[in-house]
Design a protein around this motif. Structure first.
Motif, short mmCIF file in Angstrom:
data_model
loop_
_atom_site.label_atom_id
_atom_site.label_comp_id
_atom_site.label_asym_id
_atom_site.label_seq_id
_atom_site.Cartn_x
_atom_site.Cartn_y
_atom_site.Cartn_z
N VAL A 323 5.07 36.44 13.97
CA VAL A 323 4.09 37.53 13.95
C VAL A 323 4.64 38.74 13.21
N ALA A 324 5.87 39.11 13.51
CA ALA A 324 6.48 40.28 12.86
C ALA A 324 6.54 40.10 11.35
N THR A 325 6.85 38.89 10.90
CA THR A 325 6.91 38.59 9.46
C THR A 325 5.53 38.70 8.83
N GLN A 326 4.54 38.07 9.46
CA GLN A 326 3.20 38.01 8.88
C GLN A 326 2.51 39.36 8.86
N ILE A 327 2.80 40.21 9.83
CA ILE A 327 2.21 41.55 9.83
C ILE A 327 2.54 42.29 8.53
#
Length: 385
Positions: A323-327
């Protein structure tokens, strides 16, 4: 006519979890104070409410404390409070949603009878009171079938799939002293849902959604569901018919099975918001929680414009790094996160077109939606919804 509740009043919400948390936020957004009745002190809804009462609705002292603080009360679903109890202790003005829908939905057998009486297609079923009833009902319903407690809200660990005579004998030994329902089982049907808001202005039916579940847990949704026009017409008929037979205000959901042959079965009826309804906010400017609050508070419910398509993914805590990467690389994706203590990390809404959304999600290697339609069946024209 639903009594108008002005900003500054206190709204009571029975039940906890994500649904209650979201309803509290929606009420606060339009200037209301909130009091919540939750079973546990660490419930995430307790982190958002102005006042928290910890206890069960069937505890008369706790319920009296809670109801005495609220000018109007609503409930998150059919499992959190007994309908007869609410009817005895609250006035119609204090409980705009009423108890009609609870009388139908809290008992799986009565729910089936209600739907059949309205000429709606349900899976074959029968009532099981004693162990000997299982064989009698299986003779009518057949295999595979699923044994469920009649009362909703009892855990899925109390359900049993029957695929042979061996399973029947096993079920007899495990059967507890409570009534059950035995229902025919479909293998991997498509699951659809329609979310409706009933207010003083009448019924508003929102777009039909396709929902995904794994091991009874909601995992995602697609809107609009890619179904034939005849299915859309039947779902609209069902929604309108049910609304005419229930004195109710707020959001309610009707869920369906659609088998490979195109037969549509009503799966269940649910008052209040449902997880799949969160995707509605991906194609409209309103959330299901906002619409529900407006209906129960006597506010006008606007006709909701619908635009585009979207995919929703329920995010697990194990996906936090992804999630942190895709944000950082997906500026058009819409994220929502829930407070610590929630079983779910949050939700992701990816706007359409659907084919592009499926492809982009699959490319992450982590986020997946499992549509029971192929890319070739995605159709912007024709008779698809």
């Amino acid at each position: 006519m639903t009594r108008f509740i002005a900003p500054g009043a206190t709204v009571g919400i029975i039940g906890g979890g994500i649904a209650a948390y979201q309803l509290i936020r929606a009420a606060s957004h339009i200037g209301m104070r909130t009091v919540v009745l939750v079973p546990k002190e660490n419930d995430i809804a307790a982190k958002a409410a102005d006042v928290v009462v910890v206890g069960r609705a069937d505890d008369p002292n706790k319920f009296a404390e809670f109801s005495g603080l609220a000018e109007v009360i609503t409930y998150v679903d059919e499992t959190v409070a007994d309908g007869d109890m609410l009817a005895d202790r609250l006035s119609k003005a204090q409980l705009p949603s009423g108890t009609d829908i609870l009388e139908v939905t809290q008992d799986r057998y009565l729910e089936k009878v209600f739907l059949e009486d309205l000429n709606m297609n349900v899976l074959p079923y029968g009532q099981v009171v004693t162990a000997d009833d299982i064989e009698k009902v299986v003779a009518t319903v057949g295999y595979p079938s699923i044994l469920k407690p009649i009362q909703k809200g009892i855990g899925t660990d109390q359900q049993l799939l029957l695929e042979s005579d061996v399973d029947v004998w096993r079920a007899k030994g495990l059967l507890q002293k409570r009534p059950y329902i035995l229902e025919a089982w479909l293998d991997k049907p498509r699951e659809l849902a329609v979310y409706c808001v009933q207010s003083d202005s009448g019924l508003q039916v929102l777009p039909i959604v396709e929902t995904n579940y794994e091991l009874h847990q909601f995992t995602g949704a697609i809107v609009p569901a890619q179904v034939d026009g005849s299915v859309v017409v039947e779902i609209l008929r069902i929604a309108e018919t049910i609304s005419k037979h229930l004195e109710y205000r707020g959001i309610f959901a009707i869920e369906f099975f659609l088998n490979a042959e195109g037969a549509l079965y009503v799966k269940r009826l649910s008052p209040g918001p449902r997880p799949g309804g969160d995707i509605i906010h991906g194609v409209t400017p309103r959330s299901q929680y906002d619409l529900h609050m407006r209906a129960v508070l006597g506010w006008p419910v606007p006709t909701v414009p619908v635009k585009g398509s979207a995919v929703l993914i329920a995010l697990s805590k194990e996906e936090q790094d992804t999630v942190a990467t895709q944000i950082q690389i997906k500026p058009k994706w819409e994220w929502q996160f829930f407070p610590s203590g929630s079983k779910q990390l949050g939700e992701l809404i990816v706007p359409g077109p659907l084919e592009a959304a499926f492809t982009t999600l699959e490319a992450t290697g982590s986020f997946k939606i499992h549509p029971t339609i192929t890319v070739d069946q995605l159709d912007n024209g024709g008779d698809k919804q």
